[in-house]
Write a protein that holds these residues in place. Structure first.
Motif, PDB file in Angstrom:
ATOM      1  N   ILE A  57      17.117 -15.651 -12.445  1.00 17.92           N
ATOM      2  CA  ILE A  57      16.602 -16.917 -11.944  1.00 17.92           C
ATOM      3  C   ILE A  57      15.689 -16.722 -10.734  1.00 17.92           C
ATOM      4  O   ILE A  57      14.767 -17.511 -10.502  1.00 17.92           O
ATOM      5  N   ASP A  58      15.904 -15.669  -9.934  1.00 15.38           N
ATOM      6  CA  ASP A  58      15.059 -15.440  -8.761  1.00 15.38           C
ATOM      7  C   ASP A  58      13.601 -15.233  -9.150  1.00 15.38           C
ATOM      8  O   ASP A  58      12.689 -15.537  -8.365  1.00 15.38           O
ATOM      9  N   TYR A  59      13.356 -14.722 -10.344  1.00 19.58           N
ATOM     10  CA  TYR A  59      11.995 -14.406 -10.774  1.00 19.58           C
ATOM     11  C   TYR A  59      11.320 -15.592 -11.453  1.00 19.58           C
ATOM     12  O   TYR A  59      10.210 -15.450 -11.967  1.00 19.58           O
ATOM     13  N   ARG A  60      11.974 -16.722 -11.439  1.00 16.13           N
ATOM     14  CA  ARG A  60      11.318 -17.948 -11.880  1.00 16.13           C
ATOM     15  C   ARG A  60      10.466 -18.525 -10.755  1.00 16.13           C
ATOM     16  O   ARG A  60       9.464 -19.189 -10.990  1.00 16.13           O
ATOM     17  N   TYR A  61      10.874 -18.266  -9.519  1.00 17.73           N
ATOM     18  CA  TYR A  61      10.203 -18.849  -8.370  1.00 17.73           C
ATOM     19  C   TYR A  61       9.283 -17.863  -7.656  1.00 17.73           C
ATOM     20  O   TYR A  61       8.472 -18.271  -6.835  1.00 17.73           O
ATOM     21  N   GLN A  62       9.417 -16.599  -7.938  1.00 15.89           N
ATOM     22  CA  GLN A  62       8.508 -15.599  -7.379  1.00 15.89           C
ATOM     23  C   GLN A  62       8.132 -14.629  -8.488  1.00 15.89           C
ATOM     24  O   GLN A  62       8.995 -13.899  -8.998  1.00 15.89           O
ATOM     25  N   GLN A  63       6.853 -14.644  -8.835  1.00 14.98           N
ATOM     26  CA  GLN A  63       6.380 -13.794  -9.929  1.00 14.98           C
ATOM     27  C   GLN A  63       5.418 -12.697  -9.478  1.00 14.98           C
ATOM     28  O   GLN A  63       4.951 -11.922 -10.303  1.00 14.98           O
ATOM     29  N   HIS A  64       5.102 -12.625  -8.214  1.00 16.23           N
ATOM     30  CA  HIS A  64       4.160 -11.619  -7.711  1.00 16.23           C
ATOM     31  C   HIS A  64       4.864 -10.748  -6.666  1.00 16.23           C
ATOM     32  O   HIS A  64       5.449 -11.271  -5.710  1.00 16.23           O
ATOM     33  N   PHE A  65       4.778  -9.440  -6.865  1.00 17.00           N
ATOM     34  CA  PHE A  65       5.391  -8.497  -5.946  1.00 17.00           C
ATOM     35  C   PHE A  65       4.369  -7.423  -5.586  1.00 17.00           C
ATOM     36  O   PHE A  65       3.883  -6.689  -6.463  1.00 17.00           O
ATOM     37  N   HIS A  66       4.003  -7.360  -4.314  1.00 21.32           N
ATOM     38  CA  HIS A  66       2.996  -6.431  -3.833  1.00 21.32           C
ATOM     39  C   HIS A  66       3.612  -5.507  -2.790  1.00 21.32           C
ATOM     40  O   HIS A  66       4.216  -5.983  -1.812  1.00 21.32           O
ATOM     41  N   ALA A  67       3.452  -4.208  -2.986  1.00 21.22           N
ATOM     42  CA  ALA A  67       3.852  -3.263  -1.953  1.00 21.22           C
ATOM     43  C   ALA A  67       2.782  -3.234  -0.861  1.00 21.22           C
ATOM     44  O   ALA A  67       1.640  -3.636  -1.075  1.00 21.22           O
ATOM     45  N   LYS A  68       3.138  -2.745   0.310  1.00 24.00           N
ATOM     46  CA  LYS A  68       2.230  -2.746   1.447  1.00 24.00           C
ATOM     47  C   LYS A  68       1.231  -1.591   1.380  1.00 24.00           C
ATOM     48  O   LYS A  68       1.526  -0.524   0.836  1.00 24.00           O
ATOM     49  N   THR A  69       0.048  -1.830   1.970  1.00 19.41           N
ATOM     50  CA  THR A  69      -0.978  -0.797   2.068  1.00 19.41           C
ATOM     51  C   THR A  69      -0.603   0.212   3.144  1.00 19.41           C
ATOM     52  O   THR A  69      -0.020  -0.155   4.176  1.00 19.41           O
ATOM     53  N   GLY A  70      -0.944   1.480   2.913  1.00 18.41           N
ATOM     54  CA  GLY A  70      -0.686   2.497   3.922  1.00 18.41           C
ATOM     55  C   GLY A  70      -1.566   2.287   5.150  1.00 18.41           C
ATOM     56  O   GLY A  70      -2.682   1.770   5.055  1.00 18.41           O
ATOM     57  N   MET A  71      -1.085   2.697   6.310  1.00 20.30           N
ATOM     58  CA  MET A  71      -1.853   2.573   7.541  1.00 20.30           C
ATOM     59  C   MET A  71      -3.001   3.572   7.554  1.00 20.30           C
ATOM     60  O   MET A  71      -2.913   4.657   6.986  1.00 20.30           O
ATOM     61  N   HIS A  72      -4.092   3.190   8.197  1.00 19.64           N
ATOM     62  CA  HIS A  72      -5.244   4.091   8.303  1.00 19.64           C
ATOM     63  C   HIS A  72      -4.908   5.251   9.233  1.00 19.64           C
ATOM     64  O   HIS A  72      -4.076   5.142  10.139  1.00 19.64           O
ATOM     65  N   GLY A  73      -5.616   6.375   9.015  1.00 19.20           N
ATOM     66  CA  GLY A  73      -5.466   7.518   9.902  1.00 19.20           C
ATOM     67  C   GLY A  73      -6.057   7.206  11.276  1.00 19.20           C
ATOM     68  O   GLY A  73      -6.843   6.265  11.441  1.00 19.20           O
ATOM     69  N   MET A  74      -5.685   7.993  12.262  1.00 20.40           N
ATOM     70  CA  MET A  74      -6.159   7.783  13.630  1.00 20.40           C
ATOM     71  C   MET A  74      -6.571   9.105  14.243  1.00 20.40           C
ATOM     72  O   MET A  74      -6.341  10.180  13.664  1.00 20.40           O
ATOM     73  N   GLY A  75      -7.202   9.013  15.393  1.00 19.57           N
ATOM     74  CA  GLY A  75      -7.595  10.218  16.096  1.00 19.57           C
ATOM     75  C   GLY A  75      -6.406  11.033  16.543  1.00 19.57           C
ATOM     76  O   GLY A  75      -5.246  10.630  16.388  1.00 19.57           O
ATOM     77  N   ARG A  76      -6.717  12.227  17.089  1.00 18.12           N
ATOM     78  CA  ARG A  76      -5.694  13.180  17.520  1.00 18.12           C
ATOM     79  C   ARG A  76      -4.815  13.629  16.357  1.00 18.12           C
ATOM     80  O   ARG A  76      -3.622  13.873  16.515  1.00 18.12           O
ATOM     81  N   ASN A  77      -5.434  13.696  15.166  1.00 15.91           N
ATOM     82  CA  ASN A  77      -4.769  14.183  13.954  1.00 15.91           C
ATOM     83  C   ASN A  77      -3.530  13.366  13.586  1.00 15.91           C
ATOM     84  O   ASN A  77      -2.559  13.901  13.047  1.00 15.91           O
TER      85      ASN A  77
END
Length: 349
Positions: A57-77
Protein backbone atom coordinates in the motif's frame (compact mmCIF):
# COMPACT_ATOMS: atom_id res chain seq x y z
CA UNK A 1 -4.73 -1.09 6.42
CA UNK A 2 -5.73 -1.50 2.79
CA UNK A 3 -4.37 -4.45 0.83
CA UNK A 4 -2.43 -3.84 -2.37
CA UNK A 5 -0.48 -6.61 -4.09
CA UNK A 6 0.74 -4.88 -7.26
CA UNK A 7 2.35 -1.50 -7.88
CA UNK A 8 4.20 0.31 -10.67
CA UNK A 9 7.28 2.26 -9.56
CA UNK A 10 9.85 4.48 -11.27
CA UNK A 11 13.40 4.32 -9.92
CA UNK A 12 16.55 6.28 -10.72
CA UNK A 13 20.00 5.88 -9.25
CA UNK A 14 22.14 8.90 -8.48
CA UNK A 15 24.56 10.42 -10.97
CA UNK A 16 28.22 10.60 -10.06
CA UNK A 17 29.69 13.89 -8.90
CA UNK A 18 31.90 15.90 -11.26
CA UNK A 19 35.66 15.99 -10.84
CA UNK A 20 37.27 19.25 -9.75
CA UNK A 21 39.69 21.49 -11.60
CA UNK A 22 41.94 22.93 -8.93
CA UNK A 23 45.58 23.89 -8.40
CA UNK A 24 47.65 23.93 -5.28
CA UNK A 25 48.09 27.51 -4.06
CA UNK A 26 50.58 28.10 -1.28
CA UNK A 27 52.89 30.94 -0.34
CA UNK A 28 56.44 30.45 -1.54
CA UNK A 29 55.28 27.59 -3.84
CA UNK A 30 55.20 28.96 -7.36
CA UNK A 31 54.10 25.84 -9.26
CA UNK A 32 51.97 23.74 -6.95
CA UNK A 33 50.43 21.63 -9.67
CA UNK A 34 46.90 20.25 -9.99
CA UNK A 35 45.08 18.93 -6.92
CA UNK A 36 41.47 18.50 -8.11
CA UNK A 37 39.72 15.58 -6.43
CA UNK A 38 37.35 13.02 -7.94
CA UNK A 39 33.59 13.21 -7.69
CA UNK A 40 31.72 10.82 -5.41
CA UNK A 41 29.66 7.88 -6.66
CA UNK A 42 25.94 8.28 -7.03
CA UNK A 43 23.62 6.39 -4.72
CA UNK A 44 22.21 2.99 -5.62
CA UNK A 45 18.59 1.87 -5.57
CA UNK A 46 18.04 -1.25 -3.47
CA UNK A 47 15.09 -3.52 -2.79
CA UNK A 48 14.99 -5.06 0.68
CA UNK A 49 12.57 -7.53 2.26
CA UNK A 50 11.69 -6.40 5.78
CA UNK A 51 9.59 -7.71 8.64
CA UNK A 52 6.19 -6.31 9.57
CA UNK A 53 4.80 -5.71 6.06
CA UNK A 54 2.21 -7.75 4.16
CA UNK A 55 0.98 -5.23 1.59
CA UNK A 56 2.36 -2.80 -1.01
CA UNK A 57 0.00 0.00 0.00
CA UNK A 58 2.92 2.41 0.60
CA UNK A 59 3.70 2.32 -3.13
CA UNK A 60 0.26 3.54 -4.05
CA UNK A 61 1.10 6.99 -2.72
CA UNK A 62 4.76 7.19 -3.72
CA UNK A 63 5.81 5.85 -7.09
CA UNK A 64 9.11 7.67 -7.67
CA UNK A 65 12.33 6.78 -5.88
CA UNK A 66 15.54 8.68 -6.65
CA UNK A 67 18.92 8.06 -5.08
CA UNK A 68 21.09 11.09 -4.34
CA UNK A 69 23.77 12.48 -6.65
CA UNK A 70 27.39 12.11 -5.55
CA UNK A 71 29.15 15.23 -4.28
CA UNK A 72 31.55 17.02 -6.62
CA UNK A 73 35.28 16.71 -6.09
CA UNK A 74 37.16 19.55 -4.39
CA UNK A 75 40.63 20.97 -4.22
CA UNK A 76 43.42 19.53 -2.09
CA UNK A 77 42.69 16.10 -3.61
CA UNK A 78 39.40 15.82 -1.74
CA UNK A 79 37.02 13.22 -3.15
CA UNK A 80 33.32 13.99 -3.03
CA UNK A 81 31.15 11.89 -0.73
CA UNK A 82 28.94 9.11 -2.09
CA UNK A 83 25.28 9.90 -2.70
CA UNK A 84 22.72 8.37 -0.34
CA UNK A 85 21.05 5.15 -1.48
CA UNK A 86 17.31 4.77 -2.01
CA UNK A 87 15.87 1.63 -0.41
CA UNK A 88 12.50 0.15 -1.31
CA UNK A 89 11.31 -1.68 1.82
CA UNK A 90 9.09 -4.55 0.71
CA UNK A 91 7.29 -7.47 2.35
CA UNK A 92 8.85 -10.89 1.97
CA UNK A 93 7.38 -12.65 -1.05
CA UNK A 94 7.59 -9.64 -3.38
CA UNK A 95 8.60 -10.26 -6.97
CA UNK A 96 10.08 -7.44 -9.04
CA UNK A 97 9.47 -7.37 -12.77
CA UNK A 98 10.77 -5.18 -15.58
CA UNK A 99 8.55 -2.61 -17.31
CA UNK A 100 6.97 -5.30 -19.51
CA UNK A 101 5.58 -6.89 -16.30
CA UNK A 102 6.81 -10.27 -17.53
CA UNK A 103 10.61 -10.30 -17.13
CA UNK A 104 11.48 -11.29 -13.57
CA UNK A 105 14.31 -9.23 -12.07
CA UNK A 106 14.38 -10.72 -8.57
CA UNK A 107 12.26 -12.58 -6.04
CA UNK A 108 12.58 -11.54 -2.40
CA UNK A 109 11.54 -14.66 -0.51
CA UNK A 110 13.28 -14.14 2.85
CA UNK A 111 13.39 -11.26 5.31
CA UNK A 112 16.66 -9.36 5.09
CA UNK A 113 17.28 -10.27 1.44
CA UNK A 114 18.55 -7.34 -0.64
CA UNK A 115 18.92 -6.75 -4.37
CA UNK A 116 20.43 -3.78 -6.20
CA UNK A 117 17.98 -2.58 -8.82
CA UNK A 118 20.00 0.35 -10.21
CA UNK A 119 23.68 1.13 -9.77
CA UNK A 120 24.79 4.70 -9.12
CA UNK A 121 27.03 6.44 -11.61
CA UNK A 122 30.78 6.69 -11.05
CA UNK A 123 32.25 10.01 -10.05
CA UNK A 124 34.26 11.97 -12.60
CA UNK A 125 38.06 12.28 -12.45
CA UNK A 126 39.59 15.50 -11.18
CA UNK A 127 42.33 17.26 -13.14
CA UNK A 128 44.99 15.49 -11.07
CA UNK A 129 44.30 12.34 -13.14
CA UNK A 130 45.17 14.08 -16.39
CA UNK A 131 48.67 15.17 -15.43
CA UNK A 132 51.33 13.97 -17.91
CA UNK A 133 54.98 14.67 -18.53
CA UNK A 134 54.06 17.18 -21.23
CA UNK A 135 50.95 18.60 -19.62
CA UNK A 136 51.82 19.54 -16.06
CA UNK A 137 48.80 21.76 -15.52
CA UNK A 138 45.71 20.13 -17.07
CA UNK A 139 42.58 22.23 -16.96
CA UNK A 140 40.05 19.52 -17.58
CA UNK A 141 38.01 17.15 -15.43
CA UNK A 142 35.37 14.53 -16.13
CA UNK A 143 31.68 14.99 -15.37
CA UNK A 144 30.04 12.30 -13.28
CA UNK A 145 28.49 9.28 -14.95
CA UNK A 146 24.72 9.41 -15.32
CA UNK A 147 22.60 7.16 -13.12
CA UNK A 148 20.32 4.38 -14.32
CA UNK A 149 16.56 4.72 -14.49
CA UNK A 150 13.75 2.31 -15.22
CA UNK A 151 10.14 1.51 -14.47
CA UNK A 152 9.52 -1.67 -12.50
CA UNK A 153 6.50 -3.62 -11.29
CA UNK A 154 6.19 -4.91 -7.74
CA UNK A 155 4.03 -8.00 -7.34
CA UNK A 156 3.38 -9.51 -3.91
CA UNK A 157 2.85 -13.21 -3.36
CA UNK A 158 2.23 -13.86 0.30
CA UNK A 159 4.42 -16.35 2.12
CA UNK A 160 2.13 -18.97 3.65
CA UNK A 161 2.34 -22.68 4.46
CA UNK A 162 -1.26 -23.56 3.63
CA UNK A 163 -3.90 -21.96 1.43
CA UNK A 164 -7.68 -22.05 1.88
CA UNK A 165 -9.66 -22.40 -1.34
CA UNK A 166 -13.31 -22.88 -2.13
CA UNK A 167 -16.43 -21.26 -3.50
CA UNK A 168 -17.73 -18.02 -1.93
CA UNK A 169 -19.41 -18.57 1.45
CA UNK A 170 -17.68 -21.91 1.93
CA UNK A 171 -16.67 -20.96 5.47
CA UNK A 172 -13.01 -20.14 4.78
CA UNK A 173 -12.94 -16.88 6.74
CA UNK A 174 -14.78 -18.43 9.68
CA UNK A 175 -12.33 -21.31 9.70
CA UNK A 176 -9.38 -18.89 9.65
CA UNK A 177 -10.82 -16.83 12.50
CA UNK A 178 -11.28 -19.93 14.67
CA UNK A 179 -7.91 -21.66 14.18
CA UNK A 180 -5.86 -18.42 14.18
CA UNK A 181 -5.99 -14.99 15.78
CA UNK A 182 -6.90 -13.36 12.45
CA UNK A 183 -10.13 -11.37 12.31
CA UNK A 184 -11.33 -11.34 8.70
CA UNK A 185 -14.69 -9.93 7.73
CA UNK A 186 -17.43 -12.55 8.01
CA UNK A 187 -20.96 -12.17 6.61
CA UNK A 188 -23.69 -14.29 5.04
CA UNK A 189 -23.31 -12.96 1.48
CA UNK A 190 -20.92 -13.94 -1.33
CA UNK A 191 -17.49 -12.31 -1.73
CA UNK A 192 -17.27 -11.09 1.83
CA UNK A 193 -13.50 -11.59 1.50
CA UNK A 194 -12.17 -9.07 -1.01
CA UNK A 195 -8.46 -9.58 -0.40
CA UNK A 196 -6.24 -12.31 1.10
CA UNK A 197 -5.97 -12.69 4.86
CA UNK A 198 -3.17 -14.32 6.83
CA UNK A 199 -3.24 -16.06 10.19
CA UNK A 200 -0.88 -18.19 12.27
CA UNK A 201 -2.26 -21.50 13.54
CA UNK A 202 -0.62 -23.28 16.50
CA UNK A 203 -1.27 -26.74 17.90
CA UNK A 204 0.85 -29.26 19.76
CA UNK A 205 4.01 -27.16 19.54
CA UNK A 206 3.66 -26.80 15.81
CA UNK A 207 2.66 -23.70 13.87
CA UNK A 208 1.92 -22.70 10.29
CA UNK A 209 0.73 -19.68 8.33
CA UNK A 210 -2.68 -19.96 6.67
CA UNK A 211 -3.74 -17.81 3.72
CA UNK A 212 -7.43 -17.22 2.99
CA UNK A 213 -8.15 -15.91 -0.52
CA UNK A 214 -11.43 -14.67 -2.03
CA UNK A 215 -13.77 -17.38 -3.26
CA UNK A 216 -13.60 -18.74 -6.79
CA UNK A 217 -16.56 -19.22 -9.10
CA UNK A 218 -16.88 -20.76 -12.55
CA UNK A 219 -15.07 -18.60 -15.09
CA UNK A 220 -12.81 -16.92 -12.53
CA UNK A 221 -9.81 -17.42 -14.86
CA UNK A 222 -11.68 -15.23 -17.39
CA UNK A 223 -12.33 -12.49 -14.83
CA UNK A 224 -15.76 -13.60 -13.62
CA UNK A 225 -16.46 -12.50 -10.04
CA UNK A 226 -13.27 -11.26 -8.44
CA UNK A 227 -11.33 -13.36 -10.92
CA UNK A 228 -8.20 -15.36 -10.19
CA UNK A 229 -5.78 -12.47 -9.52
CA UNK A 230 -5.38 -13.52 -5.89
CA UNK A 231 -4.43 -17.12 -6.66
CA UNK A 232 -0.80 -16.03 -6.87
CA UNK A 233 -0.82 -15.71 -3.09
CA UNK A 234 -1.10 -19.46 -2.64
CA UNK A 235 1.54 -20.42 -5.22
CA UNK A 236 4.18 -20.74 -2.49
CA UNK A 237 2.07 -22.86 -0.13
CA UNK A 238 2.86 -26.51 0.67
CA UNK A 239 -0.76 -27.66 0.86
CA UNK A 240 -4.22 -26.50 -0.16
CA UNK A 241 -7.17 -26.97 2.17
CA UNK A 242 -10.26 -27.14 -0.04
CA UNK A 243 -13.44 -26.34 1.85
CA UNK A 244 -16.75 -27.38 0.31
CA UNK A 245 -19.86 -26.08 2.03
CA UNK A 246 -22.55 -28.55 3.06
CA UNK A 247 -25.07 -25.95 1.79
CA UNK A 248 -24.25 -26.81 -1.84
CA UNK A 249 -26.93 -28.88 -3.55
CA UNK A 250 -24.44 -30.52 -5.93
CA UNK A 251 -21.32 -31.28 -3.88
CA UNK A 252 -19.42 -32.82 -6.78
CA UNK A 253 -20.04 -29.80 -9.01
CA UNK A 254 -18.91 -27.41 -6.28
CA UNK A 255 -15.65 -29.32 -5.86
CA UNK A 256 -14.96 -29.66 -9.59
CA UNK A 257 -15.64 -25.95 -10.20
CA UNK A 258 -12.81 -24.88 -7.93
CA UNK A 259 -10.48 -27.60 -9.20
CA UNK A 260 -11.17 -26.47 -12.76
CA UNK A 261 -10.22 -22.88 -11.92
CA UNK A 262 -7.00 -24.00 -10.25
CA UNK A 263 -6.07 -26.03 -13.32
CA UNK A 264 -6.94 -23.14 -15.66
CA UNK A 265 -4.74 -20.77 -13.63
CA UNK A 266 -1.75 -23.11 -13.85
CA UNK A 267 1.55 -22.37 -12.06
CA UNK A 268 1.42 -25.80 -10.41
CA UNK A 269 -1.61 -25.12 -8.19
CA UNK A 270 -3.52 -28.16 -9.46
CA UNK A 271 -0.54 -30.40 -8.56
CA UNK A 272 -0.15 -29.25 -4.96
CA UNK A 273 -1.10 -31.61 -2.12
CA UNK A 274 -4.78 -31.10 -1.33
CA UNK A 275 -6.87 -31.78 1.74
CA UNK A 276 -10.64 -31.76 1.25
CA UNK A 277 -13.17 -30.98 3.96
CA UNK A 278 -16.95 -30.70 4.06
CA UNK A 279 -17.54 -27.49 6.00
CA UNK A 280 -20.55 -26.03 7.79
CA UNK A 281 -21.96 -29.46 8.71
CA UNK A 282 -23.72 -27.87 11.69
CA UNK A 283 -26.21 -26.27 9.30
CA UNK A 284 -27.53 -29.55 7.85
CA UNK A 285 -28.92 -32.74 9.33
CA UNK A 286 -26.66 -35.67 10.18
CA UNK A 287 -28.20 -37.80 7.44
CA UNK A 288 -27.68 -35.11 4.82
CA UNK A 289 -24.14 -34.56 6.06
CA UNK A 290 -23.29 -38.26 5.65
CA UNK A 291 -24.73 -38.33 2.13
CA UNK A 292 -22.71 -35.30 1.07
CA UNK A 293 -19.55 -36.73 2.62
CA UNK A 294 -19.94 -39.82 0.46
CA UNK A 295 -20.62 -37.70 -2.64
CA UNK A 296 -17.60 -35.48 -2.00
CA UNK A 297 -15.31 -38.47 -1.40
CA UNK A 298 -16.45 -39.96 -4.71
CA UNK A 299 -15.81 -36.65 -6.52
CA UNK A 300 -12.30 -36.08 -5.18
CA UNK A 301 -11.17 -39.68 -4.78
CA UNK A 302 -9.58 -39.15 -1.38
CA UNK A 303 -10.35 -38.96 2.31
CA UNK A 304 -12.75 -36.17 3.22
CA UNK A 305 -12.87 -34.43 6.60
CA UNK A 306 -16.08 -33.12 8.12
CA UNK A 307 -15.91 -29.96 10.17
CA UNK A 308 -17.84 -27.08 11.62
CA UNK A 309 -15.87 -23.96 12.50
CA UNK A 310 -18.80 -22.60 14.50
CA UNK A 311 -19.06 -25.59 16.86
CA UNK A 312 -15.31 -26.48 16.55
CA UNK A 313 -16.37 -29.97 15.52
CA UNK A 314 -13.72 -31.80 13.46
CA UNK A 315 -11.13 -29.00 13.56
CA UNK A 316 -8.42 -30.99 15.33
CA UNK A 317 -8.09 -33.82 12.74
CA UNK A 318 -8.01 -31.29 9.91
CA UNK A 319 -5.27 -29.21 11.49
CA UNK A 320 -3.19 -32.28 12.31
CA UNK A 321 -3.44 -33.34 8.67
CA UNK A 322 -2.42 -29.84 7.57
CA UNK A 323 0.64 -29.86 9.85
CA UNK A 324 1.66 -33.37 8.76
CA UNK A 325 1.39 -32.48 5.07
CA UNK A 326 3.44 -29.30 5.54
CA UNK A 327 6.18 -31.15 7.42
CA UNK A 328 6.31 -33.84 4.72
CA UNK A 329 6.61 -31.20 2.00
CA UNK A 330 9.38 -29.37 3.89
CA UNK A 331 11.26 -32.63 4.42
CA UNK A 332 11.06 -33.53 0.74
CA UNK A 333 12.22 -30.06 -0.24
CA UNK A 334 15.18 -30.25 2.12
CA UNK A 335 16.16 -33.67 0.78
CA UNK A 336 15.94 -32.36 -2.79
CA UNK A 337 18.19 -29.44 -1.91
CA UNK A 338 20.71 -31.75 -0.25
CA UNK A 339 20.77 -34.03 -3.31
CA UNK A 340 21.29 -31.01 -5.53
CA UNK A 341 24.16 -29.77 -3.36
CA UNK A 342 25.90 -33.17 -3.50
CA UNK A 343 25.87 -33.26 -7.28
CA UNK A 344 29.34 -32.74 -8.70
CA UNK A 345 29.96 -31.27 -12.17
CA UNK A 346 30.83 -33.95 -14.72
CA UNK A 347 34.03 -33.57 -16.72
CA UNK A 348 34.39 -34.77 -20.26
CA UNK A 349 37.45 -36.93 -20.91
Amino acid sequence: MKFLDQARVFIRSGAGGAGAVSFRREKFLEFGGPDGGDGGRGGDVWAEAVDGLNTLIDYRYQQHFHAKTGMHGMGRNRTGSKGADAVLKLPAGTQIFAEDNATLICDLTAKGQRFRLAKGGNGGFGNLHFTTATNRAPRRANPGQEGQEQTIWLRLKLIADAGLVGLPNAGKSTFLSVVTAARPKIADYPFTTLHPNLGVARAGGRECVLADIPGLIAGAHKGVGIGDRFLGHIERTNVLLHLVSAHNEDIAEAYQTVRGELAAYGHGLADKPELVALAQIDSVSEEESREKLVALAAACGKQVFALSAVTHNGLEPVMHAVFDTIETARREQQQAEERQAKKLPTEEI
